[in-house]
Design a protein around this motif. Structure first.
Motif, short mmCIF file in Angstrom:
data_model
loop_
_atom_site.label_atom_id
_atom_site.label_comp_id
_atom_site.label_asym_id
_atom_site.label_seq_id
_atom_site.Cartn_x
_atom_site.Cartn_y
_atom_site.Cartn_z
N ASP A 63 0.81 -1.28 0.11
CA ASP A 63 -0.10 0.29 -0.08
C ASP A 63 1.01 1.12 -0.05
OD1 ASP A 63 0.80 -0.51 2.68
OD2 ASP A 63 -0.31 0.98 3.60
N LEU A 64 2.22 1.16 0.22
CA LEU A 64 3.29 2.06 0.00
C LEU A 64 3.39 2.56 -1.20
CD1 LEU A 64 5.97 1.09 2.29
CD2 LEU A 64 4.19 2.67 2.84
N PRO A 65 3.32 3.94 -1.66
CA PRO A 65 3.44 4.51 -2.91
C PRO A 65 4.87 4.20 -3.32
CG PRO A 65 3.52 6.24 -1.45
CD PRO A 65 3.24 5.15 -0.79
N GLY A 66 5.12 4.36 -4.79
CA GLY A 66 6.52 4.20 -5.37
C GLY A 66 6.60 2.94 -6.35
N LEU A 67 6.69 3.33 -7.56
CA LEU A 67 6.70 2.53 -8.69
C LEU A 67 7.78 2.15 -9.42
CD1 LEU A 67 3.33 3.33 -10.36
CD2 LEU A 67 3.72 1.76 -8.63
N GLU A 68 8.97 2.58 -8.66
CA GLU A 68 10.44 2.35 -9.52
C GLU A 68 11.30 2.95 -8.54
OE1 GLU A 68 10.95 4.90 -12.72
OE2 GLU A 68 10.46 6.78 -11.66
N ALA A 69 12.56 2.27 -8.23
CA ALA A 69 13.64 2.52 -7.74
C ALA A 69 14.95 1.86 -7.94
CB ALA A 69 13.50 1.97 -6.00
N SER A 70 16.07 2.48 -7.21
CA SER A 70 17.33 1.95 -7.51
C SER A 70 18.01 1.59 -6.06
CB SER A 70 18.26 2.85 -8.39
OG SER A 70 18.48 3.90 -7.35
N GLY A 71 18.97 0.85 -6.23
CA GLY A 71 19.64 0.47 -4.92
C GLY A 71 20.72 -1.03 -5.26
N HIS A 72 20.57 -1.69 -3.96
CA HIS A 72 21.44 -2.90 -4.31
C HIS A 72 20.52 -4.10 -3.67
CE1 HIS A 72 24.22 0.52 -3.70
NE2 HIS A 72 24.93 -0.50 -4.51
N VAL A 73 20.58 -5.13 -4.34
CA VAL A 73 20.06 -6.57 -4.18
C VAL A 73 20.31 -6.86 -2.63
CG1 VAL A 73 19.76 -9.05 -4.65
CG2 VAL A 73 19.91 -7.04 -6.42
N ALA A 74 19.35 -6.91 -1.55
CA ALA A 74 19.58 -7.28 -0.36
C ALA A 74 19.32 -8.90 0.02
CB ALA A 74 18.73 -6.31 0.55
N ALA A 75 18.38 -9.31 -0.57
CA ALA A 75 18.13 -10.85 -0.49
C ALA A 75 17.32 -11.43 -1.58
CB ALA A 75 17.29 -11.00 0.73
N LEU A 76 17.49 -12.58 -1.88
CA LEU A 76 16.76 -13.50 -2.93
C LEU A 76 15.69 -14.23 -2.65
CD1 LEU A 76 20.06 -14.28 -5.13
CD2 LEU A 76 18.61 -12.22 -5.43
N VAL A 112 22.03 -1.40 -13.20
CA VAL A 112 22.29 0.06 -13.52
C VAL A 112 23.26 0.05 -14.82
CG1 VAL A 112 23.37 2.02 -12.70
CG2 VAL A 112 22.07 0.44 -11.09
N PRO A 113 22.54 0.93 -15.86
CA PRO A 113 23.43 0.91 -17.10
C PRO A 113 24.81 1.49 -16.74
CG PRO A 113 21.39 1.66 -17.42
CD PRO A 113 21.47 1.61 -15.74
N ALA A 114 25.92 1.10 -17.33
CA ALA A 114 27.22 1.75 -17.04
C ALA A 114 27.31 3.15 -17.35
CB ALA A 114 28.23 0.76 -18.10
N GLY A 115 27.82 3.95 -16.70
CA GLY A 115 27.86 5.15 -16.90
C GLY A 115 26.94 6.01 -16.05
N LEU A 116 25.95 5.24 -15.45
CA LEU A 116 25.09 6.20 -14.84
C LEU A 116 25.04 5.68 -13.13
CD1 LEU A 116 21.59 5.64 -16.75
CD2 LEU A 116 23.27 7.69 -16.81
N GLY A 117 24.83 6.55 -12.61
CA GLY A 117 24.47 6.38 -10.93
C GLY A 117 23.25 5.87 -10.56
N LEU A 118 23.25 5.60 -9.13
CA LEU A 118 22.07 5.11 -8.67
C LEU A 118 21.05 6.27 -8.80
CD1 LEU A 118 23.04 3.10 -5.77
CD2 LEU A 118 22.05 2.28 -7.64
N ARG A 119 21.11 7.45 -8.54
CA ARG A 119 20.35 8.63 -8.55
C ARG A 119 19.55 8.55 -10.01
NH1 ARG A 119 20.71 14.07 -10.13
NH2 ARG A 119 19.10 15.49 -8.86
N GLU A 120 20.52 8.59 -11.05
CA GLU A 120 19.85 8.44 -12.53
C GLU A 120 19.20 7.44 -12.66
OE1 GLU A 120 23.05 11.17 -11.84
OE2 GLU A 120 22.97 9.08 -11.86
N ALA A 121 19.59 6.28 -12.28
CA ALA A 121 18.99 4.87 -12.61
C ALA A 121 17.52 4.65 -11.84
CB ALA A 121 19.93 3.57 -12.00
N ALA A 122 17.47 5.52 -10.92
CA ALA A 122 15.77 5.40 -10.30
C ALA A 122 14.94 5.94 -11.26
CB ALA A 122 15.86 6.15 -9.09
N CYS A 123 15.24 6.80 -12.15
CA CYS A 123 14.55 7.55 -13.22
C CYS A 123 14.05 6.57 -14.05
CB CYS A 123 14.78 8.51 -13.69
SG CYS A 123 15.45 9.84 -12.40
#
Length: 327
Positions: A63-76, A112-123
């Protein structure tokens, strides 16, 4: 990992002020899912619609908003073998992005595409999934065609301009100020200030649009029909003005026009996985080569989600707005 996480929830349907910081239990990835430690989360119009009470999450989604994000895999979750813990990723989400951790199907996770940071990748995920599926799959845009996108300075618009340009289309875009038109022009579009010019006249003088991507609706719908070339296609993805319009279907029949549309969030896991695979094959190389890039407007701390929504709904932004989740 901690037992709880910071998040932003919708305390009641309403304006940006109903977004409140809270503590939630960490989500647990199920079969075929991934837990992501969120660094940045994208802010999108559907988040505001959900906040206002007019866009409910699909069954089983957070129920939390937010449809895209970037970060690191924490668990599988069980059955996930193609990703590794710690890998930097971005992902399309069923919901829940306004939080320190989020769960999503592994098939909706992209590197995350090479050359982009996590800030850009979240978009990237929500916007690129939407544009690719509606402009190229549903809209069938091909090289040499004339393409019109409304709201050209938005996140969707700036993405659509760049992708259409990269694949050889001639691009037109509407926007509501000289500053926004200049931003569209820098990306390669013929910009039309809709406060000063009639996009119907502009497109008809050029032979008509082969494809129009519209998120306005209302009075724009019959005008779009007039602006289309014979055999043209109109794709609707939102209704900022209204979802209702009066149409002369004789024009659609006589000129062999197609009118269609879609929403991304309710589609099946498999359908969105197919879009992810196409993006990775056909679009991620363009990002890594620097031929296209997300246009960034501003960022806000997670606790400032209300201000981010106010910025978006004020329509002064150019490009994407993101939330900074990781300290």
């Amino acid at each position: 990992m901690p037992a709880t996480m910071r998040a932003v929830e919708i305390s009641a349907p309403g304006g940006p002020e109903v977004l409140k910081t809270c503590e939630r239990p960490l989500p647990v990835p199920g079969a075929g899912e991934v837990l992501i430690r969120v660094a940045w989360a994208g802010v999108n119009r559907p988040d505001a619609l959900q906040r206002a009470g007019s866009y409910a999450p699909p069954p089983g989604a957070s129920d939390l908003p937010g449809l895209e994000a970037s970060g690191h895999v924490a668990a599988l979750g069980p059955g996930v073998g193609e990703l590794s813990v710690g890998a930097p990723v971005c992902a399309l989400l069923p919901g829940g992005g306004y939080a320190e951790y989020v769960v999503t199907p592994a098939a909706h996770v992209l590197p995350v595409p090479a050359g982009l940071g996590l800030r850009e990748a979240a978009c990237l995920p929500e916007t690129f999934f939407t544009v690719w599926s509606n402009v190229f799959t549903r809209g069938r845009l091909t090289a040499g065609e004339r393409f019109l996108v409304h709201g050209g300075s938005s996140g969707i618009g700036t993405t659509a301009i760049q992708l259409a340009q990269a694949f050889g289309a001639r691009v037109f875009a509407t926007a509501g100020s000289d500053e926004k038109c200049a931003a569209c022009a820098r990306l390669g579009a013929t910009a039309i200030n809709y406060r000063e010019a009639d996009f119907v006249k502009v497109l008809k003088a050029e032979g008509g649009a082969d494809l129009i991507l519209d998120m306005v609706g209302g009075s724009y719908i019959p005008r779009n029909i007039k602006a289309l070339a014979d055999d043209g296609r109109l794709v609707m993805i939102a209704f900022l003005e209204a979802p209702v319009a009066e149409l002369n279907f004789a024009q659609i029949m006589a000129r062999r026009l197609s009118v269609t549309g879609s929403t991304l969030r309710p589609q099946s896991v498999l359908a969105k996985a197919r879009i992810a695979a196409e993006l990775r094959e056909k679009v991620w190389p363009l990002l890594e080569a620097g031929r296209i890039a997300p246009v960034m407007d501003s960022d806000f701390a997670l606790e400032e989600a209300a201000a981010a929504h106010a910025r978006m709904e004020g329509s002064g932004h150019i490009g994407k707005i993101v939330l900074r989740v990781e300290a």
